[in-house]
Design an enzyme around this catalytic site. Structure first.
Site: not given
Ligand SMILES: NC(=O)c1ccc[n+]([C@@H]2O[C@H](COP(=O)([O-])OP(=O)(O)OC[C@H]3O[C@@H](n4cnc5c(N)ncnc54)[C@H](OP(=O)(O)O)[C@@H]3O)[C@@H](O)[C@H]2O)c1
Ligand SMILES: *[C@@H]1O[C@H](CO)[C@@H](O)[C@H](O)[C@H]1NC(C)=O
Ligand SMILES: *[C@@H]1O[C@H](CO)[C@@H](O)[C@H](O)[C@H]1NC(C)=O
Ligand SMILES: *[C@@H]1O[C@H](CO)[C@@H](O)[C@H](O)[C@H]1NC(C)=O
Length: 292
Positions: A186, A218, A183, A220
């Site tokens: 990337s 965050i 991760y 989520t």
């Molecule tokens: N949450 C945190 O603590 C945190 C911290 C730092 C950075 N971030 C960044 O914030 C962003 C969102 O994170 P999040 O926590 O909101 O994640 P999340 O809730 O898991 O959402 C991920 C999204 O990506 C989609 N996805 C997964 N695999 C996919 C694929 N192969 N092709 C297309 N879509 C795909 C999922 O939908 P489907 O499964 O339906 O495809 C979902 O809509 C990411 O870039 C993450 O690195 C998050």
């Protein structure tokens, strides 16, 4: 020597003052009204909150992710919230042909593009790296390479609209932490690629902004499940995080930091990097690359 130190120090202070105070235009939700926006990874988490904020601001949105059922719900809620229009196109970002066709279809639905919000990631869990090279490749493809493909496909439209790109990254794309090697790789790649492109845009007068969003933890569902039993940290709210991402992109900021703690934001700023980048730009003659 003492003179040099004083000189360098005052230069540094001036530079930082300039850097931190030059980005203080005020955000207004009307900035997004009627704008044409793509959000990836918008079926849940931060991406879904971004779509909901955009809807409330009266934007046109096209959302994508793999699961059709959840995207349908997101689209109907966007319409309830006041989106100028809302559509979804389902597919996987493991497939670069899908990524490319997705942008073309979304562009047709929207009739152009003002903002591209790249947010999706492949699923990950916290564990030490052993030998799963396939997962490293998958992370690079979904979390990084598809972002490049989507950007290439969207750039002609974004150039026409003086548009903006938001690239959602993480603290793990700026500092190293254990248990997330693939991760992290990337996310570092996103910084290398998109920060370089941003410099090119500025030198070649391409008016498409790129905002790298550096997020802390965050709240989520995905993140909370991933850290359970391994880390004890209090997360920041996804709703506010989503709004900050939109603001950063609308204000055309280079980088956006969002974390529970102000200290992280301050320490991640990395003035050394900014100063070196600022001075290294002086060494380029870009004339032969400027299209006439
Ligand atoms: N949450 C945190 O603590 C945190 C911290 C730092 C950075 N971030 C960044 O914030 C962003 C969102 O994170 P999040 O926590 O909101 O994640 P999340 O809730 O898991 O959402 C991920 C999204 O990506 C989609 N996805 C997964 N695999 C996919 C694929 N192969 N092709 C297309 N879509 C795909 C999922 O939908 P489907 O499964 O339906 O495809 C979902 O809509 C990411 O870039 C993450 O690195 C998050
Ligand atoms: C990702 O999800 C798939 C299918 O649900 C699962 O087999 C795989 O172990 C998961 N990978 C990680 C790293 O969580
Ligand atoms: C984009 O910006 C240029 C100058 O920076 C301006 O001439 C042009 O009208 C703008 N186009 C749009 C669609 O805003
Ligand atoms: C770039 O586009 C933005 C948004 O349309 C505009 O406000 C800005 O003036 C443009 N900058 C240049 C240098 O053309």
């Amino acid at each position: 020597m003492a003179f040099m130190n004083k000189y360098v120090l005052s230069l540094l202070v001036l530079f930082l003052a300039f850097y931190y105070y030059s980005e203080n235009e005020e955000f207004k939700p009307e900035m997004l009204q009627g704008k044409k926006v793509i959000v990836t990874g918008a079926s849940k988490g931060i991406g879904r909150e971004i779509a909901y904020h955009l809807a409330k601001m009266g934007a046109h949105v096209v959302v994508t992710a793999r699961s059709k059922e959840t995207l349908q719900k997101v689209v109907s809620h966007c319409l309830e919230l006041g989106a100028a229009s809302a559509h979804y196109i389902a597919g996987t970002m493991e497939d670069m042909a899908f990524a490319e066709q997705f942008v073309a279809k979304a562009g047709k639905l929207l009739g152009g593009l003002d903002m591209l919000i790249l947010n999706h990631i492949t699923n990950s869990s916290l564990s030490p790296f052993h030998d799963d090279i396939h997962y490293v490749r998958k992370s690079m493809e979904v979390n990084f390479f598809s972002y490049v493909v989507l950007t290439v496909a969207a750039l002609p439209m974004l150039k026409q609209s003086n548009g903006s790109i938001a690239v959602v990254s993480s603290m793990a794309g700026k500092i190293s932490q254990p248990l997330i090697a693939a991760y992290s790789a990337s996310k570092f790649a996103l910084d290398g690629f998109f920060s370089s492109i941003r410099k090119e845009h500025s030198l070649l007068k391409v008016n498409v902004s790129i905002t790298l969003c550096i997020l802390g933890l965050i709240d989520t569902d995905t993140a909370m499940e991933a850290i359970a039993g391994v880390m004890n940290l209090s997360p920041a709210p996804k709703e506010e995080c989503a709004l900050e991402i939109i603001k950063g992109a609308a204000l055309r900021q280079d980088e956006l930091y969002y974390d529970k703690s102000r200290w992280t934001i301050f320490l991640l700023g990395n003035p050394g990097r900014k100063i070196l980048e600022f001075f290294s730009l002086k060494n380029y003659n870009m004339e032969k690359f400027i299209k006439t």
